[in-house]
Design an enzyme around this catalytic site. Structure first.
Site, PDB file in Angstrom:
ATOM      1  N   SER A  34       0.800  -1.225   0.000  1.00 48.88           N
ATOM      2  CA  SER A  34       0.000   0.000   0.000  1.00 48.88           C
ATOM      3  C   SER A  34       0.834   1.277   0.000  1.00 48.88           C
ATOM      4  O   SER A  34       0.301   2.344  -0.273  1.00 48.88           O
ATOM      5  CB  SER A  34      -0.917   0.011   1.223  1.00 48.88           C
ATOM      6  OG  SER A  34      -0.154  -0.150   2.400  1.00 48.88           O
ATOM      7  N   ASP A 348      -3.649   7.952   7.716  1.00 49.81           N
ATOM      8  CA  ASP A 348      -4.798   7.138   8.127  1.00 49.81           C
ATOM      9  C   ASP A 348      -4.482   6.079   9.171  1.00 49.81           C
ATOM     10  O   ASP A 348      -5.295   5.194   9.403  1.00 49.81           O
ATOM     11  CB  ASP A 348      -5.429   6.471   6.892  1.00 49.81           C
ATOM     12  CG  ASP A 348      -4.460   5.508   6.210  1.00 49.81           C
ATOM     13  OD1 ASP A 348      -3.331   5.322   6.716  1.00 49.81           O
ATOM     14  OD2 ASP A 348      -4.826   4.940   5.165  1.00 49.81           O
ATOM     15  N   HIS A 351      -0.429   4.818   6.742  1.00 52.64           N
ATOM     16  CA  HIS A 351       0.156   5.464   5.568  1.00 52.64           C
ATOM     17  C   HIS A 351       0.421   6.931   5.816  1.00 52.64           C
ATOM     18  O   HIS A 351      -0.203   7.537   6.685  1.00 52.64           O
ATOM     19  CB  HIS A 351      -0.779   5.264   4.370  1.00 52.64           C
ATOM     20  CG  HIS A 351      -1.157   3.823   4.229  1.00 52.64           C
ATOM     21  ND1 HIS A 351      -2.352   3.320   4.682  1.00 52.64           N
ATOM     22  CD2 HIS A 351      -0.461   2.782   3.754  1.00 52.64           C
ATOM     23  CE1 HIS A 351      -2.381   2.016   4.486  1.00 52.64           C
ATOM     24  NE2 HIS A 351      -1.245   1.659   3.933  1.00 52.64           N
TER      25      HIS A 351
END
Ligand code: NAG
Ligand code: NAG
Ligand code: NAG
Length: 377
Positions: A34, A348, A351
């Site tokens: 991610s 978040d 990240h």
């Protein structure tokens, strides 16, 4: 949006102006999770899959103005690298009807270095207590390499042509490993148990790097992992009652950061050894630890909010010290972002914000966070 386009053009101009003497790459191929995914996770599971939060606002609010499948408010490190090299932002490899001649991004949010058949709890915020379960993390580095192999015939026609084609490309591997350790830690394993996997995880990343060299790569950037003990999600989910478990200068969890350090030390050492076996290949170790720990220790020095900017999420409905709450996670209805993401390091829970990724990318491109820097001689 106009402003964003203008900035993009200016930065493209500056990068071609300042670096016209540098080696130019004609494409970029990247692998990871991610921290690097530019849309594959959403394509793989479909945009309407229940529990998928990363394609909901306010993801993408700063640069794109809408969610793109990137886990941030805007661009990721890989996007800033592409712009600095004068290349288009990398299309996710699973996108249809797309030319990959200037590169492809095989990264998928949640991907692990090791092959994984299990997909336990969260690495990025997900619904809990009655909410829909997020899609599983069922992709590993070996799947991404398989997709790369499958794409080759559309890029180059023969082994020799492929060597030439990939010889002009920049390859970027990682960050990878975060999810491997995260699965174990959130699943209840101790840091020591997770740390026992470091050699296997590092060996897997190094083997992938060597495979790409054998496919023709002559320039590869391999990223270490960030300080896992500084992620607000981990600070909440793996909190300790013992003050001695926290670093005095950063407030991050010491044991998790030691795990990150052990991973990075073994990875960078193994890459040096690999480089010795392939003297014609430029292998860059890209440090994700040093910049993120520096932001945590002295946020204001980097333009982040000195009080809130270091360890507190911009996007979340958690309140508390870290503004992280699995039941009110970024992307869920009614969960807002902070007014100015550019003064926050963390987006978040896991990240980083575009502002933080931009600083990391600059450090990889020009130093001091990469050895040798991507744009260095
Ligand atoms: C695919 O790309 C071609 C050429 O750019 C375009 O004409 C066509 O409409 C696209 N098809 C889809 C389904 O997006
Ligand atoms: C992961 O799950 C998706 C959705 O069910 C599926 O399409 C995909 O084939 C699975 N595995 C990999 C490696 O992509
Ligand atoms: C987390 O979110 C839930 C749902 O909105 C809320 O009920 C709860 O109070 C929140 N917890 C904290 C610590 O803010």
């Amino acid at each position: 949006m106009k402003h964003a386009i203008l900035c993009l053009q200016i930065s493209l101009f500056l990068s071609s102006f300042s670096y016209s003497m540098q080696a130019q790459y004609s494409s970029i191929f990247s692998f990871g999770d991610s921290y690097t995914d530019t849309g594959n996770k959403v394509i793989l599971f479909g945009p309407t899959t229940p529990g998928l939060l990363i394609n909901k606002p306010p993801y993408g609010m700063t640069f794109f103005g809408h969610p793109t499948g990137r886990l941030s408010d805007g661009r990721l490190v890989i996007d800033f690298i592409a712009q600095a090299l004068g290349l288009p932002l990398l299309p996710p490899s699973l996108s249809k009807n797309q030319s990959f001649k200037q590169g492809a991004n095989f990264a998928v949010a949640g991907a692990t270095a090791l092959k994984t058949s299990t997909s336990p709890a969260a690495f990025y915020p997900q619904a809990a207590g009655g909410g829909a379960k997020p899609p599983p993390n069922n992709v590993s580095l070996s799947d991404e390499l398989g997709w790369f192999d499958a794409m080759k015939p559309s890029l180059c026609g023969s082994p020799q042509a492929c060597k030439e084609f990939f010889g002009k490309a920049l390859f970027v591997v990682g960050e990878l490993g975060w999810n491997d350790y995260g699965v174990m830690l959130v699943g209840g394993k101790s840091v020591a148990e997770a740390q026992a996997y470091v050699p296997r995880i590092v060996a897997t990343i190094v083997a992938a790097t060597e495979k790409l060299i054998n496919d023709g790569a002559t320039a590869i950037v391999v990223s270490g992992i960030s300080p896992m003990g500084c992620a607000p999600g981990n600070l909440v989910m793996l909190a300790s009652q013992n003050g001695a478990d926290y670093e005095p200068d950063t407030g991050c969890l010491k044991g998790l950061n030691d795990l990150s350090k052990a991973h990075n030390a073994q990875l960078s050492q193994a890459l040096t050894a690999l480089g010795g076996r392939y003297p014609g290949t430029r292998i860059t170790y890209a440090d994700l630890y040093a910049p993120v720990i520096a932001f945590a220790a002295a946020p204001a020095r980097f333009g982040f909010d000195g009080a809130d900017g270091a360890l507190r999420d911009c996007c979340g409905g958690g309140g508390g010290k870290y503004n992280f709450n699995l039941s009110a996670a970024c992307g869920m209805p009614g969960v807002a972002a902070c007014a100015n993401p550019s003064v926050y390091v963390n987006w978040d829970g896991v990240h980083l914000t575009e502002a933080a990724y931009h600083l990391v990318a600059d450090g990889w491109l020009r130093g001091p966070y990469a050895r040798p820097p991507i744009l260095g001689a």
